[in-house]
Write an enzyme that holds these catalytic residues in place. Structure first.
Site, PDB file in Angstrom:
ATOM      1  N   SER A   1       8.068 -10.735   1.173  1.00 16.81           N
ATOM      2  CA  SER A   1       6.646 -11.089   1.117  1.00 16.81           C
ATOM      3  C   SER A   1       6.097 -11.742   2.376  1.00 16.81           C
ATOM      4  O   SER A   1       4.881 -11.737   2.579  1.00 16.81           O
ATOM      5  CB  SER A   1       6.368 -12.000  -0.078  1.00 16.81           C
ATOM      6  OG  SER A   1       6.285 -11.219  -1.249  1.00 16.81           O
TER       7      SER A   1
ATOM      8  N   LYS B   1       3.449 -10.096   4.634  1.00 18.17           N
ATOM      9  CA  LYS B   1       1.998 -10.241   4.488  1.00 18.17           C
ATOM     10  C   LYS B   1       1.391 -11.133   5.570  1.00 18.17           C
ATOM     11  O   LYS B   1       0.195 -11.037   5.852  1.00 18.17           O
ATOM     12  CB  LYS B   1       1.652 -10.773   3.102  1.00 18.17           C
ATOM     13  CG  LYS B   1       1.971  -9.790   1.991  1.00 18.17           C
ATOM     14  CD  LYS B   1       1.553 -10.353   0.637  1.00 18.17           C
ATOM     15  CE  LYS B   1       2.251  -9.665  -0.492  1.00 18.17           C
ATOM     16  NZ  LYS B   1       3.491 -10.323  -0.901  1.00 18.17           N
TER      17      LYS B   1
ATOM     18  N   SER C   1      -0.067 -14.260  -3.096  1.00 16.09           N
ATOM     19  CA  SER C   1       0.870 -13.323  -2.453  1.00 16.09           C
ATOM     20  C   SER C   1       0.751 -11.942  -3.083  1.00 16.09           C
ATOM     21  O   SER C   1       1.737 -11.257  -3.354  1.00 16.09           O
ATOM     22  CB  SER C   1       2.313 -13.839  -2.547  1.00 16.09           C
ATOM     23  OG  SER C   1       3.177 -13.039  -1.769  1.00 16.09           O
TER      24      SER C   1
END
Length: 170
Positions: A24, A27, A84
């Protein structure tokens, strides 16, 4: 890797150049590119963005965006940073790249090189289940520093909670 953000001084590192799945934290780069496009005047926080079927189908962390729903770019940025959200990150990347996600991933890799990243290879915009999407602690520190230096990024990132507005789809 622990780095003092203001000066870039490395306080501690261990295996800082070891390549690992970025997951993640991918991102961060997706958002950095978007915020740079905002600063360049190519995008605006109040731009209306429509959620594609592909973006709405993302799994993992998500904002539960419906295909066809329209949100402001600011709403999508908050969803990506606060939750997220893989779906919101996909919508943002698609919007920035005119619907061409491979072109957006190329932008991500180009920006990584510009920042001095040597162990990073992005293959997707959110990091979900893509084992070729890798980076290192050193490179992620460079990317995080670039994000922290972006004033608009930090304004949005300092949001503790955010409620997406209702859409007319349900």
């Amino acid at each position: 890797m622990l780095v003092e953000a203001g000066t870039g001084t490395v306080i501690f590192e261990k295996n800082a150049d070891e390549r690992r799945q970025a997951a993640s934290v991918t991102k961060l780069m997706t958002l950095l590119i978007c915020f740079e496009e905002l600063e360049a005047g190519n995008l605006h926080l109040d731009d209306s963005v429509t959620v594609s079927q592909e973006a709405a189908a993302q799994i993992g962390s998500q904002a539960l965006l419906d295909a066809g729903a329209v949100y402001s770019l600011e709403d999508l940025l908050h969803a990506t940073i606060v939750a997220s959200a893989n779906d919101a990150a996909s919508v943002i990347a698609s919007d920035v790249s005119g619907g061409n996600l491979p072109a957006f991933v190329s932008m991500m890799n180009q920006k990584a090189q510009e920042l001095g990243c040597t162990g990073t290879s992005f293959t997707c915009v959110h990091g979900l289940y893509d084992y070729g999407n890798v980076s290192s602690a050193h490179d992620l520190a460079l990317i995080a520093k670039a994000c922290a230096e972006n004033e608009t990024y930090m304004q949005v990132a300092n949001t503790l909670s955010y409620t997406l507005p209702a859409t007319n789809l349900h």
